[in-house]
Design an enzyme around this catalytic site. Structure first.
Site, PDB file in Angstrom:
ATOM      1  CG  ASP A   8      -2.001  -1.044   1.170  1.00 21.87           C
ATOM      2  OD1 ASP A   8      -2.010  -1.823   0.198  1.00 21.87           O
ATOM      3  OD2 ASP A   8      -2.834  -1.095   2.094  1.00 21.87           O
ATOM      4  CG  ASP A 129     -13.238  -2.397  -0.600  1.00 20.88           C
ATOM      5  OD1 ASP A 129     -12.544  -3.424  -0.699  1.00 20.88           O
ATOM      6  OD2 ASP A 129     -12.940  -1.318  -1.135  1.00 20.88           O
TER       7      ASP A 129
END
Length: 237
Positions: A8, A129
């Site tokens: 990330d 998500d």
């Protein structure tokens, strides 16, 4: 089962957020290319990259960093985070990124998603998500009234090949993943499901493999040495 270690990126640094909260961020490295190299040395052949700056405000802050990761070769690289138009898709694919992940735009502009899947086929994945079974968008800040499993079926129906499914409540907690939801999703025909969020135990890798899932993403657990990447890769084979 494939294993995708995660990088990330925020301001070209390797970071991890807890439950997607930018105020709860740990920085692990200022050299993402070196981290990718270390993953390769441990046997990784895949890499999951998220541009957190792109996800937050749509800016290509980490583009050159992603370029340098791709250019070193040897990894199947998928990239997500703030990809909301075709230009961004083309920019990443022209770098040599193997697959791009559409998230928020898949919900907010479904016709656009359909067009991109028709045009780029398996190079388009969708990141789903979810919190409490409902799809979350805009950096997980907004919960929609769309049921996540129903949405995954809808994606399969339009020819989406790969779905990265994250249970937000598990992400970055190091307390285990949501095995029940992956068991349910594994029943949808024609979908490659990628398990993401909270994977912390070797037994979870074994269980996900038994479900015939396509892949699993490991993030915080490998940065904190809760899991060893080389061992996880072996277990998944």
């Amino acid at each position: 089962m494939e294993i995708f270690p995660a990088i990330d990126l925020r301001n070209s640094q390797v970071v991890r957020l807890t439950q997607g909260d930018y105020n709860r961020m740990d920085v692990y490295s200022s050299n993402p290319t070196e981290i990718a190299q270390q993953f390769k040395q441990k046997g990784a052949t895949n890499l999951h990259v998220v541009d957190l700056d792109g996800a937050k405000d749509g800016k290509l802050v980490n583009f050159n960093t992603i370029r340098s990761i791709v250019e070193q070769g040897g990894l199947f690289v998928e990239v997500g985070g703030g990809i909301r138009d075709e230009q961004r898709i083309q920019q990443y694919l022209s770098l040599g990124v193997n697959r791009v992940i559409l998230g928020t735009v898949a919900i907010t502009n479904f016709p656009f998603l359909q067009q991109m899947v028709e045009k780029y086929k398996e190079k388009i994945a969708v990141g789903v998500d979810a919190r409490d079974g409902y799809v979350a968008i805009n950096g997980w800040k907004e919960i929609t009234d769309t049921k996540s499993v129903d949405f995954c079926q809808k994606l399969a129906d339009i020819g989406v090949k790969t779905i990265i499914y994250t249970d937000i409540s598990k992400d970055g907690q190091l307390s285990g993943t949501n095995l029940e939801i992956y068991q349910e999703l594994s029943q949808i025909k024609g979908l490659d499901i990628v398990a993401s969020g909270g994977i912390s135990y070797e037994k979870e890798i074994v269980q996900l493999k038994k479900m015939n899932l396509y892949a699993a993403i490991v993030g915080k657990a490998i940065y904190t040495d809760t899991l060893q990447l080389d061992r996880v890769i072996q277990l998944a084979k």
